[in-house]
Design an enzyme around this catalytic site. Structure first.
Site, PDB file in Angstrom:
ATOM      1  N   CYS A   2      -5.424  31.153   1.576  1.00 27.81           N
ATOM      2  CA  CYS A   2      -4.373  30.514   2.186  1.00 27.81           C
ATOM      3  C   CYS A   2      -3.840  30.496   3.750  1.00 27.81           C
ATOM      4  O   CYS A   2      -3.720  29.612   4.304  1.00 27.81           O
ATOM      5  CB  CYS A   2      -3.221  30.815   1.081  1.00 27.81           C
ATOM      6  N   ARG A  27       3.956  30.126   1.763  1.00 26.83           N
ATOM      7  CA  ARG A  27       2.538  29.410   1.315  1.00 26.83           C
ATOM      8  C   ARG A  27       2.215  29.631  -0.174  1.00 26.83           C
ATOM      9  O   ARG A  27       1.623  28.790  -0.647  1.00 26.83           O
ATOM     10  CB  ARG A  27       1.762  29.032   2.379  1.00 26.83           C
ATOM     11  N   TRP A  74      -4.877  32.825  -1.515  1.00 27.02           N
ATOM     12  CA  TRP A  74      -4.553  32.349  -2.776  1.00 27.02           C
ATOM     13  C   TRP A  74      -6.038  31.895  -3.547  1.00 27.02           C
ATOM     14  O   TRP A  74      -6.624  31.202  -3.056  1.00 27.02           O
ATOM     15  CB  TRP A  74      -4.034  31.088  -2.563  1.00 27.02           C
ATOM     16  N   ASN A 100     -10.282  30.203   4.645  1.00 28.02           N
ATOM     17  CA  ASN A 100      -9.591  29.322   3.877  1.00 28.02           C
ATOM     18  C   ASN A 100     -10.550  28.051   3.793  1.00 28.02           C
ATOM     19  O   ASN A 100     -11.430  27.692   4.597  1.00 28.02           O
ATOM     20  CB  ASN A 100      -8.398  28.724   4.784  1.00 28.02           C
ATOM     21  N   GLY A 101     -10.543  27.784   2.523  1.00 26.87           N
ATOM     22  CA  GLY A 101     -11.461  26.451   1.841  1.00 26.87           C
ATOM     23  C   GLY A 101     -12.258  26.952   1.045  1.00 26.87           C
ATOM     24  O   GLY A 101     -12.249  27.819   0.391  1.00 26.87           O
ATOM     25  N   GLU A 481       6.256  10.564 -17.111  1.00 29.08           N
ATOM     26  CA  GLU A 481       6.239  11.555 -15.716  1.00 29.08           C
ATOM     27  C   GLU A 481       7.245  10.847 -14.604  1.00 29.08           C
ATOM     28  O   GLU A 481       7.930  11.691 -14.209  1.00 29.08           O
ATOM     29  CB  GLU A 481       4.823  11.703 -15.160  1.00 29.08           C
ATOM     30  N   LYS A 485      10.224  13.368 -13.294  1.00 27.21           N
ATOM     31  CA  LYS A 485      10.438  13.702 -11.961  1.00 27.21           C
ATOM     32  C   LYS A 485      11.885  13.169 -11.489  1.00 27.21           C
ATOM     33  O   LYS A 485      12.521  13.921 -10.907  1.00 27.21           O
ATOM     34  CB  LYS A 485       9.510  12.791 -10.925  1.00 27.21           C
ATOM     35  N   GLU A 488      14.680  15.767 -13.117  1.00 29.25           N
ATOM     36  CA  GLU A 488      14.708  17.009 -12.776  1.00 29.25           C
ATOM     37  C   GLU A 488      15.149  17.119 -11.287  1.00 29.25           C
ATOM     38  O   GLU A 488      15.820  18.382 -10.862  1.00 29.25           O
ATOM     39  CB  GLU A 488      13.434  17.823 -12.973  1.00 29.25           C
ATOM     40  N   HIS A 504      12.731  -1.666 -29.807  1.00 34.71           N
ATOM     41  CA  HIS A 504      13.240  -0.936 -31.205  1.00 34.71           C
ATOM     42  C   HIS A 504      14.179   0.273 -30.988  1.00 34.71           C
ATOM     43  O   HIS A 504      14.549   0.878 -31.672  1.00 34.71           O
ATOM     44  CB  HIS A 504      11.998  -0.096 -31.770  1.00 34.71           C
ATOM     45  N   LYS A 603       9.844  27.713 -11.316  1.00 31.61           N
ATOM     46  CA  LYS A 603       8.475  27.062 -10.767  1.00 31.61           C
ATOM     47  C   LYS A 603       7.441  27.553 -12.240  1.00 31.61           C
ATOM     48  O   LYS A 603       6.826  26.735 -12.660  1.00 31.61           O
ATOM     49  CB  LYS A 603       8.093  27.499  -9.752  1.00 31.61           C
TER      50      LYS A 603
HETATM   51  C1  F6R Z   1       7.694  19.276 -13.759  1.00 29.09           C
HETATM   52  C2  F6R Z   1       7.296  20.747 -14.071  1.00 29.09           C
HETATM   53  C3  F6R Z   1       7.346  21.448 -15.315  1.00 29.09           C
HETATM   54  C4  F6R Z   1       5.891  22.071 -15.556  1.00 29.09           C
HETATM   55  C5  F6R Z   1       5.956  22.876 -16.945  1.00 29.09           C
HETATM   56  C6  F6R Z   1       4.694  23.433 -17.306  1.00 29.09           C
HETATM   57  O1  F6R Z   1       7.925  18.891 -12.638  1.00 29.09           O
HETATM   58  O2  F6R Z   1       6.871  21.320 -12.991  1.00 29.09           O
HETATM   59  O3  F6R Z   1       7.494  20.295 -16.307  1.00 29.09           O
HETATM   60  O4  F6R Z   1       4.885  20.910 -15.624  1.00 29.09           O
HETATM   61  O5  F6R Z   1       6.942  23.895 -16.779  1.00 29.09           O
HETATM   62  O6  F6R Z   1       4.006  24.477 -16.082  1.00 29.09           O
HETATM   63  P1  F6R Z   1       2.580  24.636 -15.945  1.00 29.09           P
HETATM   64  O7  F6R Z   1       1.760  23.457 -15.699  1.00 29.09           O
HETATM   65  O8  F6R Z   1       2.649  25.651 -14.909  1.00 29.09           O
HETATM   66  O9  F6R Z   1       2.060  25.350 -17.236  1.00 29.09           O
END
Ligand code: F6R
Length: 608
Positions: A2, A27, A74, A100-101, A481, A485, A488, A504, A603
């Site tokens: 990374c 990063r 990474w 990196n790469g 999705e 987005k 959230e 329905h 995350k």
């Molecule tokens: C939405 C988001 C979460 C993840 C979920 C699963 O933008 O990021 O819904 O998709 O928590 O996370 P992973 O893919 O890391 O298992």
């Protein structure tokens, strides 16, 4: 990948390199290391985990010298441990490389080097470079690097030092960013300006195919035929936080804009154009084994669950194997019908989501073969699954998943292609899909170039209280999705529905205050979705449509329209989700939300 930093000059290199690495921490990485030329030879220090662990190693076992290279890794090849951390060395410990790469032909290069007697210690593709440079070395480091790079396929940003050609750094770039920092009697190399900004603001950006030779007396940029090149010196006037995000206001936007590259990375080296199929190195299954499954279960959470739904559609259409998609949190507690004839695909960006991990273990306990589609290399799911596909999206820092989602869909398409071709999919159809896959990075870029159109739509709807997202077939999951987005990061209530389900129930919600986003590219269910658009319009709903060409049946029906390029049905979600990511992003920014770290979200959800 990374982060790369290198220094050559008269000052102590180690603290400068560590400072540079720390500035790249944003990063994301999983191990770190330095290689210092100490006047006699090269000394390396490496540690798995955070830079603070590398600092602790250096505190107990210091190393000093006036030039060196450093890296935050990474993982892409091999687990994130000390051995796989960069710098990687040649057999004699005279050459150190940070990289990196991805070296795509590392397997064949390694086999040749092993035959020549080279001893490998890590699982990395980078180590191959160190041994190739060793093999080519004849007293001059840049000549050896050039000779090695001619044999390499793939992408790289590298920095190399040698104790046999001292106080020199050789750096080269192809597909992975690299720049040189210019000081007074000292020079830097870095993958990202933020690493060296506290030392200098004068930089030279390397282009693909450039190789730079740095000593404390100056630098040269040459090509791979050793011909001198002219490169402009730039003065950086950005502040540090802007640079970390590559000039974007948020990581999420940066990651959205990285998608042409991340989609390409996921496909790199995996498409067999002539055979109309894919090659998946991490599968760990023979073709015969792949064909023996009676059913497939895909389990995941959140955005990864949405890509699973798209995968279900692809796999059933092209392989005719029954597929079920399960929320991992439900699967683990519901006595699922899974046995040794089941292939259980587990999808996770982080590879650490507690529910997904538990679901995978449950499937394993019941005798299923488990297969991971994961972004973070060496993560628990990647390690515990019997095989899988790394999606190679790079670190995703924004909490809302964007680039990982599109890469998951690509990985599922590659798997579908593989199994489909082993079954009834013709080579012609296989080639058609490959052709469409290859076009995707350019098509995504085309969409991103028109982000301002989406920003205008966002301005119109930034005060909305509710949103409906409707799609059918492959784009029902895209609707889910898009809604996820938006909710959230903007905290607006949003629902995704199969378009025909609207009548329905949700149709009761439609009035002039309700924006309805239709995902309606010209695919096999297009005509059906048109009727649903008419139903919304008849109730005065506001229609925002993601379409792919002029359609008489939609004339006068759309309040806002965004065109995406044509592709094969199964890949339409990859293109359709981009404007939806942008719409969510711009609305959230306009509402003043913390886009990269929305409230209440993490995350990686490592709790049940
Ligand atoms: C939405 C988001 C979460 C993840 C979920 C699963 O933008 O990021 O819904 O998709 O928590 O996370 P992973 O893919 O890391 O298992």
């Amino acid at each position: 990948m990374c982060g790369i930093v290198g220094y050559v000059g008269d000052r102590a290199a180690t603290p400068l390199l560590i400072d540079g690495l720390k500035r790249l921490e944003y990063r994301g990485y999983d191990s770190a290391g330095v290689a210092i030329l100490n006047g006699k030879g090269i000394e390396t220090r490496k540690a798995a985990g955070k830079i603070s662990r590398l600092e602790a190693v250096l505190a107990s076992n210091p190393v000093s010298g006036n030039s060196g290279i450093a890296h935050t890794r990474w993982a892409t090849h091999g687990a994130p441990n000390e051995c796989n951390a960069h710098p990687q060395m040649d057999c004699r410990g005279h050459i150190a490389v940070v990289h990196n790469g991805i070296i795509e032909n590392s397997t064949s290069l390694k086999a040749r080097l092993v035959e020549l007697g080279h001893k490998f210690v890590s699982e990395t593709d980078t180590e191959v470079l160190a041994h190739m440079i060793e093999e080519a070395f004849d007293g001059n480091l840049e000549d050896a690097v050039i000779e090695a790079l001619w044999q390499v396929e793939g992408t790289y940003g590298i920095a190399v030092v040698s104790s046999d050609d001292r106080d020199k750094i050789v750096a080269a770039r192809k597909g992975s960013p690299l720049l040189i920092g210019l000081g007074d009697g000292e020079y830097y190399v870095a993958s990202d300006a933020s690493a060296i900004l506290s030392q200098t603001r004068e930089v030279v950006y390397l282009d693909d195919g450039d190789l730079a030779v740095l000593t404390k007396d100056g630098y040269r940029v040459i090509d791979l035929r050793a011909k001198d090149l002219e490169r402009t010196v730039h003065k950086i006037d950005w502040d540090l936080s802007q640079i970390e995000r590559g000039g974007f206001d948020h990581f999420m936007l940066k990651e959205i804009f990285e998608q042409p590259e991340t989609i390409e990375n996921c496909m790199r080296g995996r498409l067999l154009d002539e055979e109309g199929t894919s090659k998946l190195g991490g599968l760990n299954m023979t073709d015969e084994e792949l064909l023996k499954f009676d059913n497939i279960v895909i389990t995941a959470c959140g955005t990864s669950w949405h890509s699973a739904l798209i995968g279900e559609h692809m796999l059933e259409e092209l392989t005719r194997i029954p597929v079920e998609v399960e929320y991992a949190s439900e699967f683990r507690y519901r006595n699922p019908i899974v046995n040794d004839k089941t292939l259980c695909i587990v999808i996770s960006q982080s590879g650490e989501t507690a529910d997904t991990l538990a679901a995978m273990r449950e499937a394993k306990n019941r005798g299923a073969r488990t297969y991971g589609i994961v972004n973070v290399v060496g993560s628990t799911i990647a390690r515990e699954s019997g095989g899988g596909i790394y999606v190679h999206a790079g670190p995703e820092i924004g909490v809302a998943s964007t680039k990982a989602f599109t890469s998951q869909v690509i990985a599922l398409a590659l798997l579908t292609l593989k199994i489909g071709r082993l079954k009834d999919v013709s080579v012609v159809r296989g080639k058609e899909i490959i052709h469409a896959l290859r076009a995707l990075p350019g098509q995504v870029k085309e969409i991103l170039d028109r982000a301002a159109e989406i920003e205008e739509i966002a301005e119109e709807f930034k005060r909305a209280q509710n949103f409906l997202y409707l799609g059918r077939g492959y784009n029902f999951p895209t609707a889910l999705e898009g809604a996820l987005k938006l909710k959230e990061i903007s905290y607006i209530h949003a629902e995704g529905y199969p378009a025909a389900e609207m009548k329905h129930g949700p149709i009761a919600l439609i009035d002039e205050m309700m924006p309805v986003v239709f995902i309606t590219p010209h695919d096999s269910v297009f005509d059906k979705v048109v009727s649903n658009v008419h139903e919304v319009k008849a109730r005065k709903g506001k229609v925002i449509a993601i379409t792919s060409r002029d359609e008489p049946s939609l004339v006068g029906m759309l309040d806002y329209e965004f065109r995406i390029p044509q592709t094969v049905d199964m890949l339409t979600p990859v293109l359709a989700c981009i404007p939806l990511q942008l719409l969510a992003y711009y609305i959230a920014v306009k509402r003043g939300s913390n886009v990269d770290q929305p409230r209440n979200l993490a995350k990686s959800v490592t709790v049940e």
